[in-house]
Write an enzyme that holds these catalytic residues in place. Sequence first.
Site, short mmCIF file in Angstrom:
data_model
loop_
_atom_site.label_atom_id
_atom_site.label_comp_id
_atom_site.label_asym_id
_atom_site.label_seq_id
_atom_site.Cartn_x
_atom_site.Cartn_y
_atom_site.Cartn_z
N LYS A 206 0.85 -1.19 0.00
CA LYS A 206 0.00 0.00 0.00
C LYS A 206 0.88 1.24 0.00
O LYS A 206 1.96 1.25 0.61
CB LYS A 206 -0.90 0.02 1.25
CG LYS A 206 -1.71 1.31 1.40
CD LYS A 206 -2.44 1.36 2.74
CE LYS A 206 -3.15 2.70 2.91
NZ LYS A 206 -3.85 2.80 4.20
N GLU A 256 -8.37 12.17 12.69
CA GLU A 256 -7.46 11.12 13.14
C GLU A 256 -6.54 11.56 14.26
O GLU A 256 -5.71 12.46 14.10
CB GLU A 256 -6.60 10.62 11.95
CG GLU A 256 -5.73 9.44 12.31
CD GLU A 256 -5.08 8.81 11.10
OE1 GLU A 256 -4.22 7.93 11.28
OE2 GLU A 256 -5.41 9.19 9.96
#
Length: 458
Positions: A206, A256
């Site tokens: 990723k 976040e």
Amino acid sequence: MEQSTAAASAGFDPLLCFAIGPSLGFTERFYWQEPGGQRIMVGLGSVATLEAQGPERFRQLAGAWQHLIAEALVAARPALAAHKPPLLFGGFAFDPEQPRSALWEGFPDGLLMLPAFLFTFAAPEPTLTLNVLVAADRDPLQLGDDIVAQLEVLAQALSSPPDVPPAMPAVTTPSSLHLESLLPPAAWMEQVAQAVRQIRRGAYEKVVLARAVRLLRQDRSFEPEPALWRLREGYQEAYLFAFSRAGSCFLGATPERLVQAQGGALETMALAGSAPRGRTLHEDEQRACELLGSSKNQREHQIVVEVLRQALASLCTEIHSDPEPHLRRLKNIQHLETRITGRLQPGRSILEALEELHPTPAVGGFPRAAALAAIRAGEQLDRGWYAAPIGWVDAAGNGSFAVALRSALLRGHEATLFAGGGIVADSDPASEYAETRWKFRAMLGALGVEEDDDENSF
């Protein structure tokens, strides 16, 4: 160093404290608001600045921070304190090995600042902390007079603060605004396609690719106060931050949290996998179900969970995580979220946790080294402090750092907005590009700009 703490006025808008900074001659300001407004802090000025450069920036600042708190003299009322002074605000660059540009001038690889004035709005009641750097030969009587004078000037400024939000149009008119991508959309989507090919060849699992858009406004400069006001009205469930320095202000509303430490307990979260909110309740629930059932998003999310647990293993005991991800719903986007907790080993600090956790696979990729190498080679963007830790730490090692997402850098008539997406083997370039557009909406709205429906506009 001497600190004085006193109760602040109940019911006073913290944004006013931020807004008076320039009238007091402070070019450095910090605003921090935790989800739900449970803790809001505003710092004005800087009496001590700790800077670091290069890959060792976290360790350098951890050492400088320990030296500063060892030398601090604190006069406070502990029963009123929501933190242990001295408290420093700070931020970090995403990657010190990325080439730097003039865009991020004044924002080094690592920075912690001790504010001259610190307003804290948290239980049990609001407080004001005054920090003073005291030389060994300083006359104590003169020091006392100087402190009283500073407090009088502060009180006068608070008695007649500027309007919050300042007068502003509801929406910037197209004639006064120019919006452009720093990299053309087609070129960015080709970056995504290239990353997918590399992933399928096994180069990494990723990578997170970011992009930026630039707003140029002719009629007036971008100011942080109206943007913060709009973010506060629309994103109460996010971490709000603003850091003004060197003529620029980096601000945003990020969902976040990277890490929070309190009394030895440490908490982080995996936040990866995204979908837009629906226009109707039925559409919203349908998109939520699609996100929860998406193998692409679940795989992307699980990578983050596993890496964060491994990172905490070197710092913590008693590590726990939610058995399944749940939805984190924001105004215009929803994410998969998993909460992860642990207990810090004796002698370990939140600054060390930053080094272990950043960058998470949610903002960098996996494996870390290969993903960062791909970003450096192909992204063509100076991220600066975007997608990196920003927050605070106190003398006890308590603190909170968020990941600086959904953000923009304001400098005069120019605003640079950042967004990114996680790329895995089955990512579609057009879908990833659309995801960045959803993520830009928070800051576009905060800056008073309506996004049009032209898919090729930016």
